[in-house]
Design an enzyme around this catalytic site. Structure first.
Site, PDB file in Angstrom:
ATOM      1  CB  CYS A 132      -0.851   0.042   1.264  1.00 17.41           C
ATOM      2  SG  CYS A 132      -1.822  -1.447   1.518  1.00 17.41           S
ATOM      3  NE  ARG A 161       4.167   1.800  -1.547  1.00 17.01           N
ATOM      4  CZ  ARG A 161       5.401   1.367  -1.374  1.00 17.01           C
ATOM      5  NH1 ARG A 161       6.353   1.752  -2.182  1.00 17.01           N
ATOM      6  NH2 ARG A 161       5.692   0.547  -0.390  1.00 17.01           N
ATOM      7  CD1 TRP A 171      -2.360  -4.028  -5.104  1.00 16.52           C
ATOM      8  CD2 TRP A 171      -1.263  -5.304  -3.644  1.00 16.52           C
ATOM      9  NE1 TRP A 171      -1.979  -5.168  -5.747  1.00 16.52           N
ATOM     10  CE2 TRP A 171      -1.305  -5.966  -4.885  1.00 16.52           C
ATOM     11  CE3 TRP A 171      -0.623  -5.934  -2.574  1.00 16.52           C
ATOM     12  CZ2 TRP A 171      -0.732  -7.214  -5.096  1.00 16.52           C
ATOM     13  CZ3 TRP A 171      -0.053  -7.173  -2.776  1.00 16.52           C
ATOM     14  CH2 TRP A 171      -0.112  -7.804  -4.029  1.00 16.52           C
ATOM     15  CG  ASN A 173       3.002  -0.681   2.879  1.00 16.52           C
ATOM     16  OD1 ASN A 173       2.488  -1.699   2.413  1.00 16.52           O
ATOM     17  ND2 ASN A 173       4.184  -0.229   2.489  1.00 16.52           N
ATOM     18  N   GLY A 174       1.777  -3.148   4.955  1.00 17.34           N
ATOM     19  CA  GLY A 174       2.470  -4.338   5.441  1.00 17.34           C
ATOM     20  C   GLY A 174       1.470  -5.394   5.857  1.00 17.34           C
ATOM     21  CD  GLU A 227      10.553 -15.786 -17.611  1.00 15.20           C
ATOM     22  OE1 GLU A 227       9.725 -16.265 -18.391  1.00 15.20           O
ATOM     23  OE2 GLU A 227      10.502 -14.610 -17.206  1.00 15.20           O
ATOM     24  CE  LYS A 263      11.600 -11.673 -17.851  1.00 10.23           C
ATOM     25  NZ  LYS A 263      10.469 -12.163 -18.655  1.00 10.23           N
ATOM     26  CG  HIS A 279      15.094 -36.286 -30.367  1.00  7.32           C
ATOM     27  ND1 HIS A 279      15.224 -37.599 -30.766  1.00  7.32           N
ATOM     28  CD2 HIS A 279      15.149 -36.303 -29.013  1.00  7.32           C
ATOM     29  CE1 HIS A 279      15.332 -38.378 -29.690  1.00  7.32           C
ATOM     30  NE2 HIS A 279      15.292 -37.602 -28.612  1.00  7.32           N
ATOM     31  CE  LYS A 333       4.053  -5.643 -16.336  1.00  7.51           C
ATOM     32  NZ  LYS A 333       5.125  -6.654 -16.312  1.00  7.51           N
TER      33      LYS A 333
HETATM   34  O1  M6R Z   1      -0.332 -10.259 -17.282  1.00  2.59           O
HETATM   35  P1  M6R Z   1       0.034 -11.647 -17.708  1.00  2.59           P
HETATM   36  O2  M6R Z   1       0.824 -12.394 -16.685  1.00  2.59           O
HETATM   37  O3  M6R Z   1      -1.188 -12.440 -18.135  1.00  2.59           O
HETATM   38  O4  M6R Z   1       0.932 -11.471 -18.997  1.00  2.59           O
HETATM   39  C1  M6R Z   1       1.370 -12.591 -19.711  1.00  2.59           C
HETATM   40  C2  M6R Z   1       2.460 -12.225 -20.696  1.00  2.59           C
HETATM   41  O5  M6R Z   1       1.981 -11.265 -21.617  1.00  2.59           O
HETATM   42  C3  M6R Z   1       3.724 -11.692 -20.011  1.00  2.59           C
HETATM   43  O6  M6R Z   1       4.240 -12.612 -19.099  1.00  2.59           O
HETATM   44  C4  M6R Z   1       4.805 -11.378 -21.060  1.00  2.59           C
HETATM   45  O7  M6R Z   1       5.247 -12.553 -21.654  1.00  2.59           O
HETATM   46  C5  M6R Z   1       5.968 -10.605 -20.432  1.00  2.59           C
HETATM   47  N1  M6R Z   1       6.378  -9.561 -21.305  1.00  2.59           N
HETATM   48  C6  M6R Z   1       7.151 -11.461 -20.145  1.00  2.59           C
HETATM   49  O8  M6R Z   1       8.226 -10.744 -19.629  1.00  2.59           O
END
Ligand code: M6R
Length: 613
Positions: A2, A27, A77, A103-104, A486, A490, A509, A608
């Site tokens: 929060c 937050r 939050w 907050n916490g 992952e 990245k 394979h 995002k």
């Molecule tokens: O909000 P979400 O976790 O559903 O998003 C899923 C993906 O769009 C998200 O993880 C995306 O792959 C990121 N850019 C990875 O870093």
């Protein structure tokens, strides 16, 4: 997580509080509220309208009385208690003359609540916070001053907090304190302020002080005194802030991604916090699905996208091992276009940081239509997926702003593994002692992640030797496979480099045909049941001229002997190792992005939250 803010010595504090709350919305924002001392009373306004909470609060406070003394504000939050107005901060005691923001998480809130209710107090919210207001009230009624009353109560608390308290009986005073969660104080002529972070104070003061754990501050207009919880005076360290607003929001980090990577120990710790009853067993009462709902489960489906999908793949290994039920993990955008076989005995788990990703939202909707029970693992409280599901388990990573998921990915693995242990407890597939033992190991993860983050220079060193490389293969086996996926994701999204994530055993394979001098193979060689086989796969690529970078446990010289470069991590048990092992891969992608001149916060072509198919 929060946001809190407070000021004393400003007779028209509402605009300052609202501006600060707006800056603290990152937050959390599922509710917002303010309280201030005015004409020998505490005046309070609260709003719980999700994303518009601060805006609604602005409307509610438009006619607020002016000429007030101490004033505090909060943006929430939710962790304990749903995001409603009655759970919104500030909370007051039975007299209504004391108000408190927090907050916490107070871990021993249940026992404290039982105590104050037995003493005749009326608790009106479902939060872990309100107990503090009533405990302070008891101290005050015994004759203590506000600072002494707060000190006495804080010594009884377990968990994390930053708090600010005002009382109509000491109108110009704010008492503030913190443990684990951050609190900064600011001083200006005639005015003293506090906030969860520096951006909320920018424009009002540049003279700030950071409160350390278990320190308490007494704020009066233009003055500040700090002491320990035992009452020993402390000289707080003063800093002069020269940052502009955007730099302040990054808290001194170069970008949001760096800041969020550094928040990972807290994200993991908070996601684990307060999940155990006194006897040690897991309680997931925020989840809405009851043990009875889960007892009949004979299959688990997990649907997700991107990094959330990789967290789900890690969970498959853990849940199948601990719970002995089949787990299918599906890419959400594919799931509903085949004919998935689910029924009322299936638990479908949708994993999404945002809780708004269209592919995942539609996949869980389809699962519900087919009769499955739907649980959503979301970071955003009250997201549309969380609202539509039968149950929700929140990762408590705090808002993630960097497009590349880092702290949420770690928190998702932890939340899904907690879910796995919970299922094991309910279905009795693991003895209670074993569940306890694993949870104890999980509680050590934040410090292991901290240790790993501190080795960023070693990763930077390796990255600087790979700047000419264009082809990367990330290989892993067992839980190392999702870590490899992952790591590759990245690197693709941040450094725009071609990167394949592959199960190492599958290389022979086909994909091994691509290995030639110049290729870089990043192998996940932390110890797991397939570690020896993993090293054989590494030998296969090395003999074909690849440059080998291995993520390996501290002290593992056998892995180091077959690598050109080693990224060391502190060891943990195999099913928890991805939480630690993925960290150097995030750092590697980050550093290569920087070396290639790319902004890690704004990767090209990405958003995002993805709300299109
Ligand atoms: O909000 P979400 O976790 O559903 O998003 C899923 C993906 O769009 C998200 O993880 C995306 O792959 C990121 N850019 C990875 O870093």
């Amino acid at each position: 997580m929060c946001g809190i803010i407070g000021v004393t010595g400003e007779a028209d504090a509402i605009p300052l509080l609202l501006e600060g709350l707006h800056r603290l919305e990152y937050r959390g924002y599922d509710s917002a509220g303010v309280a201030m001392v005015v004409e020998d009373q505490v005046w309070r306004a609260r709003a719980a309208t999700a994303r518009t909470s601060v805006a609604t609060l602005a409307e509610l406070t438009a006619g607020a009385p002016r000429g007030h003394a101490a004033a505090i504000g909060h943006t929430r939050w939710a962790t304990h208690g749903s995001p409603t107005e009655e759970n919104a901060h500030p909370h007051v005691d039975c007299t209504g003359r004391l108000a408190l923001i927090h907050n916490g998480i107070i871990e021993n809130h249940a026992e404290l609540r039982a105590e104050i209710e037995a003493n005749g107090h009326t608790v009106t919210s479902g939060t872990d916070t309100e107990v503090m207001a009533h405990l302070i009230e008891e101290q005050l009624s015994g004759g203590a001053t506000l600072p002494d009353a707060v000190r006495a109560v804080l010594r009884r608390l377990r968990g994390s907090f930053s708090i600010a308290v005002i009382s109509a009986d000491e109108p110009d005073t704010i008492v503030a304190a913190c443990r684990i969660t951050p609190l900064v104080l600011g001083l200006e002529d005639g005015m003293t302020l506090l906030a969860s972070d520096i951006p909320a104070l920018i424009g009002h003061t540049r003279r700030v002080y950071t409160l350390a754990d278990d320190q308490l501050a007494v704020l009066t207009p233009g003055a500040l005194s700090v002491m320990t919880l035992e009452g020993e005076p402390v000289e707080p360290e003063q800093r002069t802030i020269t940052w502009d607003l955007e730099a302040a929001q990054k808290e001194g980090f170069e970008d949001f991604m760096s800041k969020e990577m550094h928040q990972q120990p807290t994200a993991v710790g908070d996601t684990l916090l307060d999940r155990r009853a006194v006897g040690g067993e897991l309680i997931l009462d925020e989840m809405r699905l009851t043990p009875d709902d889960l007892r009949g489960i004979d299959k688990v489906f997990i649907v997700a996208c991107g990094s959330s999908y990789h967290a789900a793949l890690v969970a498959k290994y853990a849940i199948e091992h601990w719970v002995k039920v089949p787990v299918e993990v599906d890419i959400a955008s594919e799931f509903r276009y085949r004919d998935p076989v689910l029924n009322e005995r299936t638990l479908c788990v949708g994993v999404s940081q945002s809780g708004e990703t269209l592919d995942t939202a539609e996949a869980v909707r389809e699962a519900a239509r087919l009769g499955a029970k739907v649980l959503v693992v979301s970071n955003v409280v009250d997201s549309s997926m969380a609202r539509a599901a039968d149950g929700v388990l929140y990762t408590r990573a705090g808002p993630e702003i960097g497009v590349a998921s880092t702290k949420c990915h770690l928190a998702q693995i932890v939340a899904l593994e907690v879910l796995g242990l919970y299922l094991a407890q309910i279905l009795r597939t693991q003895p209670a002692a074993r569940v306890n033992e694993i949870l104890n190991a999980m509680e050590r993860l934040p410090s292991l992640v901290t240790e790993t983050l501190a080795r960023a220079d070693d990763v930077d060193d390796v990255a600087s030797k790979l700047t000419d490389a264009r082809d990367f293969f990330f290989l892993g086996r067992h839980v190392g496979f999702p870590v490899a996926l992952e790591g590759a994701l990245k690197l693709k999204e941040l450094a725009y480099l071609r990167a394949e994530g592959y199960p190492a055993g599958e290389l022979k394979h086909g994909p091994i045909a691509l290995i030639e001098p110049g290729a870089v193979v990043v192998g996940i060689a932390t110890r797991n049941p397939l570690w020896e086989k993993m090293l054989s796969n590494v030998a296969e690529v090395r003999s074909r001229g690849a440059t080998v970078v291995l993520v390996a446990d501290d002290g593992d010289e056998e892995s180091a002997a077959v690598a050109d470069h080693v990224l060391r991590v502190p060891p943990t048990s195999p099913l928890l190792a991805p939480v630690v092992g993925v960290v150097p891969l995030q750092q590697l992608a980050y550093r290569l992005a920087r070396l290639h001149g790319h902004d890690p916060d704004r990767p090209r072509n990405l958003a995002k939250t993805v709300t299109v198919e």
